[in-house]
Design an enzyme around this catalytic site. Sequence first.
Site: not given
Length: 294
Positions: A99, A174
């Site tokens: 991420s 995300k």
Amino acid sequence: MSELPSLAFAGIGLMGLPMCRRLLTAGYRVTVWNRSPDKCAPLVALGAQVADTPAALCDAAGIVLLCLADTAVVRAVVFGPNGIIEGAREGQLLVDHSSLEPSATREMAAALAARGMRWVDAPVSGGTAGAEAGSLAIMAGGRAEDIERVRPILMHLGQRLTHMGEVGAGQVTKACNQMIVACNALVIAEVVALAERAGVDTRLLATALAGGFADSKPLQILAPQMAASEFEPVKWHVRTLLKDLDTATGLAREQGGATPMTGLAAQLMRLHGSHGHLERDPATLVELFRERRS
């Protein structure tokens, strides 16, 4: 039947270990690398090979997957000494499950493309349980043909792979995911602490609310842990949620938008982390609100 492609994987952590295990079980030849080599031992026992450097991963496979802590670590593994860029060849793919900041992803993808290796950002959601079960939600950014090339591989890891747009779009998605998850985790902590003060049996909260509009996976996972003060084993980290909240608020600033709920969540998460909880499970967030009873 065509032979399965060889794969390489960097980052054998809470998520990377079960993801690699699933790929090995599916029959792929997997070469792994981790900063702490001892973490690769369970995978070696299943047949994985170990690379000495990130660059060597490119010698072992045409598709290199990453699952690393943050933007700085990805940058170091890809562009640092003996990094992936040193071994990159034309036609190879890097699939990043980490991420990261979307802008940094686009910048790094452009730099790696100069060596002929293209980038797919494919962050995941579902936690360690999802990684173990192969039920992750995978949100991807990159060229359509690259995503279709890796789809058969990634479907061993997730229940769904959604192409969200060009490189960086997976990371934007995300960030949105983490905004919802982190805010949810914080309000669940508030709820459990409030119910405790009011004399409610908090062990029944998740069951009582199941199937209603308040239900969610975080509720079903976190509320029982918070009610029982069960914070071990650590399934994910407070620092990860804080990092992703900072990414989300930074993205909002770049886009000229406002995210007041996420901004408050980041402040509360940072406060909790400052009390020594950065490496602990987010279930410990309930302690932030319990401490306020006095």
